[in-house]
Design a protein around this motif. Structure first.
Motif, PDB file in Angstrom:
ATOM      1  N   THR A  56      -0.312   6.953   8.510  1.00  0.00           N
ATOM      2  CA  THR A  56      -1.006   5.821   9.119  1.00  0.00           C
ATOM      3  C   THR A  56      -1.749   5.037   8.036  1.00  0.00           C
ATOM      4  O   THR A  56      -2.437   5.617   7.199  1.00  0.00           O
ATOM      5  CB  THR A  56      -1.990   6.305  10.205  1.00  0.00           C
ATOM      6  N   PHE A  57      -1.593   3.720   8.087  1.00  0.00           N
ATOM      7  CA  PHE A  57      -2.209   2.821   7.113  1.00  0.00           C
ATOM      8  C   PHE A  57      -3.163   1.860   7.808  1.00  0.00           C
ATOM      9  O   PHE A  57      -2.877   1.388   8.906  1.00  0.00           O
ATOM     10  CB  PHE A  57      -1.136   1.980   6.414  1.00  0.00           C
ATOM     11  N   LYS A  58      -4.273   1.539   7.142  1.00  0.00           N
ATOM     12  CA  LYS A  58      -5.190   0.510   7.623  1.00  0.00           C
ATOM     13  C   LYS A  58      -4.690  -0.841   7.133  1.00  0.00           C
ATOM     14  O   LYS A  58      -4.235  -0.968   5.997  1.00  0.00           O
ATOM     15  CB  LYS A  58      -6.604   0.748   7.109  1.00  0.00           C
ATOM     16  N   LEU A  59      -4.810  -1.847   7.998  1.00  0.00           N
ATOM     17  CA  LEU A  59      -4.388  -3.211   7.677  1.00  0.00           C
ATOM     18  C   LEU A  59      -5.497  -4.185   8.014  1.00  0.00           C
ATOM     19  O   LEU A  59      -6.308  -3.915   8.899  1.00  0.00           O
ATOM     20  CB  LEU A  59      -3.180  -3.613   8.532  1.00  0.00           C
ATOM     21  N   ARG A  77       3.113  -0.985  14.720  1.00  0.00           N
ATOM     22  CA  ARG A  77       1.727  -1.429  14.599  1.00  0.00           C
ATOM     23  C   ARG A  77       0.924  -0.779  15.718  1.00  0.00           C
ATOM     24  O   ARG A  77       1.317  -0.811  16.880  1.00  0.00           O
ATOM     25  CB  ARG A  77       1.662  -2.946  14.689  1.00  0.00           C
ATOM     26  N   LYS A  80      -5.232  -3.334  13.454  1.00  0.00           N
ATOM     27  CA  LYS A  80      -5.610  -2.930  12.107  1.00  0.00           C
ATOM     28  C   LYS A  80      -4.977  -1.632  11.611  1.00  0.00           C
ATOM     29  O   LYS A  80      -5.442  -1.057  10.628  1.00  0.00           O
ATOM     30  CB  LYS A  80      -7.131  -2.814  12.016  1.00  0.00           C
ATOM     31  N   LYS A  81      -3.913  -1.174  12.261  1.00  0.00           N
ATOM     32  CA  LYS A  81      -3.253   0.048  11.795  1.00  0.00           C
ATOM     33  C   LYS A  81      -1.748  -0.064  11.948  1.00  0.00           C
ATOM     34  O   LYS A  81      -1.247  -0.768  12.823  1.00  0.00           O
ATOM     35  CB  LYS A  81      -3.734   1.274  12.579  1.00  0.00           C
ATOM     36  N   TYR A  82      -1.043   0.666  11.090  1.00  0.00           N
ATOM     37  CA  TYR A  82       0.417   0.725  11.137  1.00  0.00           C
ATOM     38  C   TYR A  82       0.819   2.173  10.901  1.00  0.00           C
ATOM     39  O   TYR A  82       0.294   2.834  10.005  1.00  0.00           O
ATOM     40  CB  TYR A  82       1.022  -0.169  10.053  1.00  0.00           C
ATOM     41  N   ARG A  83       1.730   2.676  11.727  1.00  0.00           N
ATOM     42  CA  ARG A  83       2.146   4.068  11.637  1.00  0.00           C
ATOM     43  C   ARG A  83       3.637   4.176  11.348  1.00  0.00           C
ATOM     44  O   ARG A  83       4.459   3.554  12.020  1.00  0.00           O
ATOM     45  CB  ARG A  83       1.840   4.803  12.931  1.00  0.00           C
ATOM     46  N   SER A  90      -0.668  11.752   8.220  1.00  0.00           N
ATOM     47  CA  SER A  90      -1.716  11.672   9.242  1.00  0.00           C
ATOM     48  C   SER A  90      -1.560  12.809  10.239  1.00  0.00           C
ATOM     49  O   SER A  90      -2.532  13.287  10.808  1.00  0.00           O
ATOM     50  CB  SER A  90      -1.627  10.344   9.987  1.00  0.00           C
ATOM     51  N   LYS A 132       0.860  -1.183   0.000  1.00  0.00           N
ATOM     52  CA  LYS A 132       0.000   0.000   0.000  1.00  0.00           C
ATOM     53  C   LYS A 132       0.895   1.232   0.000  1.00  0.00           C
ATOM     54  O   LYS A 132       1.899   1.263   0.707  1.00  0.00           O
ATOM     55  CB  LYS A 132      -0.903   0.030   1.233  1.00  0.00           C
TER      56      LYS A 132
END
Length: 124
Positions: free
Chosen positions: A59-62, A91, A95-98, A27, A19
């Protein structure tokens, strides 16, 4: 008429997912005295000219089942007369990774792309 139970076999495949976000799709951005942010199309410029520090996060949604998550930033380094640059990835929950980039004193960084790579299992 008698029926027999039917077993359905599900096949799962391991997939590597990538992604990406542009450097400007942060963010959050925080800067101290003597530091600034600027944007050029999809590029984010972060600079501290004898200032304290500047920090930007992406920040990404996983999916919850994401494994082997890794974050990277792609761009260029500007001037670096003193100070430090630090890049961390963490992490945040399931459900998120920064990704966090922090610079201090006389540093300049240009970020074009923030990227997260992870592995997950999906039904075929």
């Amino acid at each position: 008429m008698a029926t027999e139970p039917v077993t359905v076999a599900h096949r799962y495949l391991n997939r590597t997912i990538v992604k990406e976000k542009s450097g400007t799709a942060t963010s959050s951005r925080k800067k101290g005295k003597g530091c600034y942010f600027d944007t050029y199309r999809k590029w984010l410029e972060m600079a501290c000219e004898d200032g304290t520090s500047a920090k930007a996060t992406w920040t990404f949604k996983l999916p919850a089942n994401a494994k082997q998550v890794r974050g990277d930033l792609y761009g260029e380094q500007g001037y670096s007369r003193a100070g430090k640059t630090s890049l961390t990835g963490k992490r945040i929950g399931k459900k998120k990774y920064r990704i966090t980039l922090k610079i201090t004193k006389w540093r300049q960084e240009f970020v074009e792309v923030a990227q997260v790579t992870y592995k997950t299992r999906v039904k075929s």
